[in-house]
Motif scaffolding. Structure first.
Motif, short mmCIF file in Angstrom:
data_model
loop_
_atom_site.label_atom_id
_atom_site.label_comp_id
_atom_site.label_asym_id
_atom_site.label_seq_id
_atom_site.Cartn_x
_atom_site.Cartn_y
_atom_site.Cartn_z
N TYR A 95 4.29 58.84 -27.83
CA TYR A 95 3.47 57.93 -27.36
C TYR A 95 3.18 58.00 -25.90
O TYR A 95 4.01 58.30 -25.17
CB TYR A 95 3.59 56.47 -27.87
N SER A 96 1.93 58.05 -25.40
CA SER A 96 1.67 58.05 -23.97
C SER A 96 0.57 57.01 -23.29
O SER A 96 -0.45 57.30 -23.96
CB SER A 96 1.28 59.45 -23.43
N LEU A 97 1.15 56.33 -22.57
CA LEU A 97 -0.06 55.33 -22.00
C LEU A 97 -0.80 55.82 -20.92
O LEU A 97 0.05 56.41 -19.85
CB LEU A 97 0.69 54.01 -21.64
N GLU A 98 -1.83 56.03 -20.86
CA GLU A 98 -2.72 56.75 -19.82
C GLU A 98 -3.80 55.72 -19.32
O GLU A 98 -4.02 54.59 -19.98
CB GLU A 98 -3.30 57.88 -20.02
N ASP A 99 -4.60 56.17 -18.21
CA ASP A 99 -5.60 55.37 -17.47
C ASP A 99 -5.18 53.90 -17.39
O ASP A 99 -6.03 53.00 -17.83
CB ASP A 99 -6.85 55.44 -18.27
#
Length: 230
Positions: free
Chosen positions: A38-42
């Motif tokens: 999982y990667s959280l962006e923006d």
């Protein structure tokens, strides 16, 4: 939204705010952090999930707050298209005139989402020498809805004209795979012949290979035994 098994997908919150909001993603009541797959962006408005699997399916909830006060949430439903493969026998086969021929493809994976192929399994069809097999008095193509093949075909009382290349297709909107097997129909049974290595040796800890070749019509089954045990 829809992703593909082993692929990557990005889920978007679809909101923007001033002052900046704080976003939190959850799935199955578990908070998702930016780690592992999982990667959280923006500014945490986008959630990227890699190496998708069936466990990733479900509803994702993204909630947002401003100055610690909840401003709302959005639900995003994710479905994952599972990889298509065949569980059936796709090896060459031989038989004799008068016998029934049963071929199985056994497609596994996500079904197509087209109404025409409204089944619980991937779409599936059988071909002989490039021609689609359909139900006749001598051929039975197993089907469920709208006449679509579920993975098995029966050719009754075969003759030499039934020899040829049989191909099975498995498909959904993400993949199309084809498997082929050659079928030989003999006019009469052929004697069984076997050649095998009678002795073999190897060093401790190494790998040894012992060959056994069995030929005949119908195709013989080969079982291996050691110390009297199968």
């Amino acid at each position: 939204v829809q992703g593909v098994e082993y692929g990557t997908i990005t889920l978007y919150a679809g909101v923007a705010s001033r002052p900046k909001a704080d976003y939190e993603w959850t799935h199955l009541s578990e908070v998702i952090l930016s780690e592992g797959r999982y990667s959280l962006e923006d500014y945490d408005r986008a959630l990227v999930i890699s190496s998708l699997s069936a466990d990733d399916e479900g509803t994702y909830i993204v909630s947002y707050k401003q100055n610690g006060i909840s401003q709302g949430s959005i639900n995003i439903k994710l479905t994952v298209l599972m990889e298509v493969y065949a569980e059936g026998d796709v090896f060459d086969f031989s038989t004799v005139s008068g016998e029934d021929l049963v071929l199985s493809c056994g497609c596994v994976g996500s079904p197509p989402d087209w109404i025409l192929y409204d089944t619980s399994t991937p779409g599936n069809q059988w071909f002989k020498d490039g021609t689609l097999l359909e139900n006749t008095t001598d051929v039975v193509v197993s089907s469920n809805i709208n006449g679509k093949n579920t993975g098995e075909v029966l050719v009754k009382s075969v003759s030499s004209t039934d020899s040829g290349t049989y191909s099975c297709s498995c498909f959904n909107q993400a993949e199309f795979l084809s498997y082929s097997k050659n079928v030989f129909v003999a006019d009469e049974q052929r004697a069984l012949t076997i050649t095998a290595d009678k002795e073999g040796w190897g060093l401790v800890g190494t790998t040894i290979s012992i060959a056994c070749t069995a030929e005949g019509t119908p195709r013989p089954n080969v079982d291996w035994y050691t110390g009297g045990s199968k």
